[in-house]
Design an enzyme around this catalytic site. Structure first.
Site, PDB file in Angstrom:
ATOM      1  N   ARG A 114       0.850  -1.189   0.000  1.00 20.33           N
ATOM      2  CA  ARG A 114       0.000   0.000   0.000  1.00 20.33           C
ATOM      3  C   ARG A 114       0.884   1.237   0.000  1.00 20.33           C
ATOM      4  NH1 ARG A 114      -3.373  -0.221   4.934  1.00 20.33           N
ATOM      5  NH2 ARG A 114      -4.730  -1.570   3.726  1.00 20.33           N
ATOM      6  N   ARG A 118      -4.179   1.944  17.437  1.00 21.50           N
ATOM      7  CA  ARG A 118      -4.833   1.322  16.283  1.00 21.50           C
ATOM      8  C   ARG A 118      -4.676   2.277  15.099  1.00 21.50           C
ATOM      9  NH1 ARG A 118      -9.127  -2.777  15.782  1.00 21.50           N
ATOM     10  NH2 ARG A 118      -8.564  -3.711  13.789  1.00 21.50           N
ATOM     11  N   LYS A 119      -5.207   1.913  13.953  1.00 17.51           N
ATOM     12  CA  LYS A 119      -5.093   2.772  12.772  1.00 17.51           C
ATOM     13  C   LYS A 119      -5.855   4.074  12.975  1.00 17.51           C
ATOM     14  CE  LYS A 119      -8.942   1.242   9.847  1.00 17.51           C
ATOM     15  NZ  LYS A 119      -9.283   0.687   8.532  1.00 17.51           N
ATOM     16  N   GLY A 179     -16.120  -7.629   2.117  1.00 21.39           N
ATOM     17  CA  GLY A 179     -16.046  -9.076   2.276  1.00 21.39           C
ATOM     18  C   GLY A 179     -16.211  -9.576   3.694  1.00 21.39           C
ATOM     19  N   CYS A 213     -14.009  -2.672   5.069  1.00 24.72           N
ATOM     20  CA  CYS A 213     -13.126  -1.840   4.241  1.00 24.72           C
ATOM     21  C   CYS A 213     -13.880  -1.231   3.062  1.00 24.72           C
ATOM     22  CB  CYS A 213     -11.939  -2.673   3.745  1.00 24.72           C
ATOM     23  SG  CYS A 213     -10.854  -3.247   5.061  1.00 24.72           S
ATOM     24  N   GLY A 214     -14.953  -1.900   2.638  1.00 22.08           N
ATOM     25  CA  GLY A 214     -15.773  -1.375   1.551  1.00 22.08           C
ATOM     26  C   GLY A 214     -16.773  -0.327   1.996  1.00 22.08           C
TER      27      GLY A 214
END
Length: 599
Positions: free
Chosen positions: A145, A259-260, A517, A522-523
């Site tokens: 990424r 975390r992110k 998914g 993430c979508g």
């Protein structure tokens, strides 16, 4: 500290907004939802009182600096999650900053898997270099990424990424992500040192783009070229990215977060940047004749909880964009919870401390230890109708236009990228823009060249400037083709379902459909008009099959709110008639007349 303050010129205020309101709530299905107003309450609890209400021991920083890196103090190590233990055992940033990747890349996968530390390095620590091992579906191969602030890239960068994935044949491809970014696939470990060098030569980095780091800074994809923009977001996002990555050399001060963490700078009335789902969002606002930003904090998605960003009741001048980001990150780094990974995003800390105490902690970490209250002079027009960027549109620069191209579910092959780079050079200025909806914009096209560009085979055969209405807003995560966490395949299925639905019904406006998914979303299915979250279901015979939880009603823009479950555990084979029915009932679609097959 003061060196982080960068002088900006105030943009021309071409679109003064009407008086905006403070944060307000409405109710959806009995549950309150916060709307996207960044101005704070007119009467606020004093910061000192808010801080005093929190146990002083809770405000002790949980990390400390050792040899240039930030580590969790011994007294706070009980009950931490496995990822925190991996960070303590070996600092991930050393793989980049002390060239640990050079030695790791020389090992075979068998050697790596035979040693716990090396195995943790390729499965966890390499994410600090933007490398994600696809152990489950592509053992020994990695997704890489990139960092691409504001989604701006060049033809040279695009060609280089194409050259990397081309060597991996069928295993190599690229995706445009929902954070306005590139991901490339098929990478093998021995190639990584050379790839990192190649990235640096074309002005790219993958550093600090995964795991407990700040994700790609998002901005207006039309920044600098949009006749209606409020402010050009590119310089802000470039500075944020340079700070976060230490000018691509590494910044360990903000690489050990709980975390992110996501950040965006809003530059348009359209809110292309989706501020309500970011941990920190800068909302343009003036105050006493000065240009700056009101602040939203805490927006996030996770498997167990999704939350919209809330107002911090703070305003910063354009000069303090980076210092404010630094202060928020340090508060999160110092105080964030490091136990259950489902409760380590920044909003959990905000909930625990309360917004005013959290604000006080941010204020303490500002260069002057001061933070102004939010401004009521917001510049985003609340009733603005979001514009479509597909097709050809005039830029603010006379004689130039940009063209928005549809990239089906964001997936590209090496040849596609090379051809996009050629088109950017031939017809534009060699620049490409990526969008959070996984599409591409080519800016700076001379109007005299538009007709020839529209005749190019790539636009006719692959990446249409005028996609069908249901394809325009189609987004899909990686899915089980590559991602080990995905429960179902998403990208090919999203296209197939949409194509079949288009044959059943006719719509009069775009309908945003997102696929993810797994529950990590993430979508971003919760912001879609219709969302599909992968799960296991049972068919009419009781047999286990791939399915989806269907979400309905997500909304973006100033009146944003998250969608809610419409129907759970729908077998994927039953989605087409269900979606067609939803479109007719909720989005004004009309069933198409079925023609009898000719004998």
């Amino acid at each position: 500290m003061s060196s982080l303050s960068v002088r900006f010129l105030s943009p021309p205020l071409a679109h003064p907004s009407s008086s905006s309101s403070p944060a307000s709530s409405s109710y959806s299905n009995g549950r309150p939802r916060t709307r996207l107003f960044a101005a704070g309450p007119t009467v606020a609890q004093p910061a000192e009182a808010a801080a005093a209400a929190v146990d002083p021991e809770r405000l002790e920083p949980r990390v400390e600096e050792r040899d240039g890196f930030w580590v969790l103090k011994e007294k706070f190590r009980q009950g931490i999650n496995p990822q925190e233990k991996v960070k303590i055992e070996s600092e991930p940033m050393k793989l980049f900053m002390e060239n640990g990747i050079e030695e790791l890349a020389k090992l075979s996968m068998e050697e790596i898997d035979g040693d716990k530390s090396s195995k943790d390095a390729i499965d966890v620590r390499l994410k600090w270099l933007g490398l994600f091992h696809r152990r489950k579906h592509q053992y020994g191969r990695f997704m890489m990424r990139l960092k691409l602030p504001n989604g701006v890239t060049t033809s040279a960068q695009t060609r280089y990424l194409a050259s990397v994935i081309k060597k991996y044949g069928k295993d190599g491809c690229a995706d445009v992500t929902t954070r306005q970014n590139w991901q490339i696939r098929g990478v093998v470990l021995p190639d990584v040192p050379e790839i990192l060098q190649g990235l640096a030569e074309v002005g790219l980095t993958s550093l600090q783009s995964g795991m407990d780091n700040v994700r790609n800074p998002v901005g207006n994809p039309l920044a600098g070229i949009d006749p209606e923009e409020i402010v050009d977001t590119r310089p802000y996002n470039n500075l944020l990215s340079q700070f976060i990555t230490g000018n691509s050399l590494g910044n360990p001060a903000v690489s050990n977060l709980p975390r992110k963490w996501n950040v965006c700078v809003v530059g348009s009335h359209d809110l292309y940047e989706h501020p309500h789902i970011n941990d920190l969002a800068y909302m343009p606002a003036t105050k006493d004749g000065r240009f700056g930003f009101n602040l939203l904090v805490g927006g996030f998605f996770s498997a167990k909880r999704c939350a919209e960003a809330v107002p911090l009741d703070a305003w910063v001048s354009a000069d303090d964009v980076v210092p404010l980001c630094k202060a928020v990150l340090e508060a999160f780094r110092d105080l964030g919870f490091r136990g259950n990974r489902q409760k380590t995003r920044m909003m959990w800390l905000i909930d625990e401390l309360g917004i005013e105490a959290f604000r006080s902690e941010v204020e303490k970490r500002m260069p002057q230890q001061q933070l102004e209250r939010a401004s009521s002079e917001e510049l985003v027009q609340k009733q603005w109708e979001r514009r479509d960027y597909f097709g050809v549109h005039p830029q603010k620069q006379e004689g130039l236009s940009f063209i928005g191209l549809h990239i089906p579910v964001g997936r590209l092959q090496a040849d596609d990228m090379e051809e996009l780079a050629r088109l950017a050079d031939t017809y534009g200025s060699g620049e490409l823009r990526l969008t959070v909806e996984q599409n591409v914009i080519i800016p700076n096209i001379e109007n005299s060249k538009i007709e020839a560009l529209l005749k190019e085979p790539l636009l006719k055969d692959r990446f249409s400037p005028e996609p069908p209405l249901l394809m325009k807003g189609l987004v899909a995560c990686t899915g089980s083709q590559f991602c080990g966490q995905a429960i179902i395949e998403t990208k090919a299925r999203a296209l197939k379902v949409t194509e079949e639905v288009q044959r059943l019904v006719s719509v009069t406006r775009p309908v945003r459909m997102h696929w993810t998914g797994c529950p990590n979303t993430c979508g971003q299915v919760q912001v879609a008009d219709i969302g599909f979250m992968g799960c296991m279901a049972r068919d009419e015979n009781g047999k286990v099959c791939e399915g989806a939880d269907v979400y309905l009603g997500g909304k973006i823009g100033s009146d944003s709110h998250l969608g809610e479950i419409y129907k759970k555990s729908v077998p994927c084979k039953d989605l087409v008639p269900l979606v067609a029915d939803i479109l007719v009932k909720h989005f004004g679609a009309v069933p198409r007349e079925r023609e009898e097959a000719e004998e």
